[in-house]
Design an enzyme around this catalytic site. Sequence first.
Site, mmCIF file in Angstrom:
data_model
loop_
_atom_site.group_PDB
_atom_site.id
_atom_site.type_symbol
_atom_site.label_atom_id
_atom_site.label_comp_id
_atom_site.label_asym_id
_atom_site.label_seq_id
_atom_site.Cartn_x
_atom_site.Cartn_y
_atom_site.Cartn_z
ATOM 1 N N TYR A 14 83.598 18.861 79.031
ATOM 2 C CA TYR A 14 85.061 18.950 79.081
ATOM 3 C C TYR A 14 85.569 20.288 79.621
ATOM 4 O O TYR A 14 86.785 20.477 79.748
ATOM 5 C CB TYR A 14 85.634 18.762 77.671
ATOM 6 C CG TYR A 14 85.236 17.471 76.999
ATOM 7 C CD1 TYR A 14 85.870 16.280 77.309
ATOM 8 C CD2 TYR A 14 84.209 17.450 76.054
ATOM 9 C CE1 TYR A 14 85.497 15.082 76.692
ATOM 10 C CE2 TYR A 14 83.831 16.268 75.431
ATOM 11 C CZ TYR A 14 84.479 15.085 75.753
ATOM 12 O OH TYR A 14 84.101 13.910 75.146
ATOM 13 N N HIS A 19 92.880 19.089 80.068
ATOM 14 C CA HIS A 19 93.130 19.228 78.636
ATOM 15 C C HIS A 19 92.593 20.551 78.083
ATOM 16 O O HIS A 19 92.966 20.955 76.986
ATOM 17 C CB HIS A 19 92.440 18.062 77.907
ATOM 18 C CG HIS A 19 93.327 17.341 76.918
ATOM 19 N ND1 HIS A 19 94.692 17.500 76.847
ATOM 20 C CD2 HIS A 19 93.014 16.443 75.941
ATOM 21 C CE1 HIS A 19 95.180 16.734 75.888
ATOM 22 N NE2 HIS A 19 94.183 16.086 75.319
ATOM 23 N N PHE A 64 87.375 18.952 68.266
ATOM 24 C CA PHE A 64 87.935 18.039 69.252
ATOM 25 C C PHE A 64 89.459 18.030 69.078
ATOM 26 O O PHE A 64 89.999 18.299 68.003
ATOM 27 C CB PHE A 64 87.330 16.633 69.198
ATOM 28 C CG PHE A 64 85.950 16.596 69.795
ATOM 29 C CD1 PHE A 64 85.762 16.459 71.162
ATOM 30 C CD2 PHE A 64 84.840 16.746 68.978
ATOM 31 C CE1 PHE A 64 84.486 16.465 71.711
ATOM 32 C CE2 PHE A 64 83.554 16.745 69.524
ATOM 33 C CZ PHE A 64 83.381 16.613 70.898
ATOM 34 N N ASN A 66 92.004 16.051 68.756
ATOM 35 C CA ASN A 66 92.798 15.307 67.774
ATOM 36 C C ASN A 66 92.775 15.899 66.371
ATOM 37 O O ASN A 66 93.582 15.522 65.522
ATOM 38 C CB ASN A 66 92.322 13.848 67.711
ATOM 39 C CG ASN A 66 92.602 13.093 69.007
ATOM 40 O OD1 ASN A 66 93.066 13.672 69.987
ATOM 41 N ND2 ASN A 66 92.318 11.812 69.005
ATOM 42 N N ASP A 91 97.941 22.371 77.337
ATOM 43 C CA ASP A 91 98.336 21.673 78.553
ATOM 44 C C ASP A 91 99.631 20.923 78.314
ATOM 45 O O ASP A 91 99.895 20.436 77.215
ATOM 46 C CB ASP A 91 97.228 20.712 79.006
ATOM 47 C CG ASP A 91 96.920 19.653 77.942
ATOM 48 O OD1 ASP A 91 96.563 20.037 76.803
ATOM 49 O OD2 ASP A 91 97.032 18.446 78.243
ATOM 50 N N ASN A 112 98.239 15.195 71.240
ATOM 51 C CA ASN A 112 97.431 14.972 70.046
ATOM 52 C C ASN A 112 97.004 16.262 69.347
ATOM 53 O O ASN A 112 96.886 16.307 68.120
ATOM 54 C CB ASN A 112 96.193 14.129 70.390
ATOM 55 C CG ASN A 112 96.552 12.685 70.671
ATOM 56 O OD1 ASN A 112 97.548 12.166 70.160
ATOM 57 N ND2 ASN A 112 95.749 12.024 71.485
#
Length: 229
Positions: A14, A19, A64, A66, A91, A112
């Site tokens: 990632y 993000h 992560f 969320n 972001d 999120n």
Amino acid sequence: MKLIVGLGNPGAKYARNRHNIGFMALDMIASDHGFGPWKSKHQGSVAEGRFGSNRAVLLKPETFMNNSGQSVQAAMRFYKLEPSDVVVLHDEIDLAPGKVKCKTGGGHAGHNGLRSIHAHIGPDYDRVRLGVGHPGHKDAVPGYVLRDFPKADEGWLDDVLRGISDGAADLAAGDTGKFMNAVALRVNPPRSGTGQKGPKKAPEKAVSAQVPEEVAPKSAMQKLMERFR
């Protein structure tokens, strides 16, 4: 002391995602300002340092996106901080690529990571919204933010990250005006070579050389007449 949080997802997979622009910004700040090494604490990666006399902690949650609020809340408890001591860089699809805006409080707009932070510490923290653009349809958003920045975006992305690092000390001091100026100087630097023109020079006067009139050769008759004058 400020807790500066960058949002993203952990792992090399990632690392260059849209993000993860919050993670990227913190990496730049830590490198440029000589912060200590990243350490695993508070369900995230933490680097500590100073901007002059102001102490700051950088936090990249590793829960992560969320569940980002869990890490933020744990760090706040450890350092005994209030929501007003927290700044979150994230972001923002509702801003054009390269646009940066600051905000205090308000809703999470469906993000999120912010949704999780709201649930754990409430909405009264500062945010730096980093524009990444919108894919055009809400159903395309998840895939869009989880894709890497294309090469075409590398120019403005580097400018934004460097601008954030330039203004990090002002951000930690709570001076968002100076922080935004630092970002603007990177993203929209002043043009050079466009100063006022100097005074016009007076036109040079044409200088003509004085050429003596040409003397016609005297005839034999004229010479003879001159002898008898």
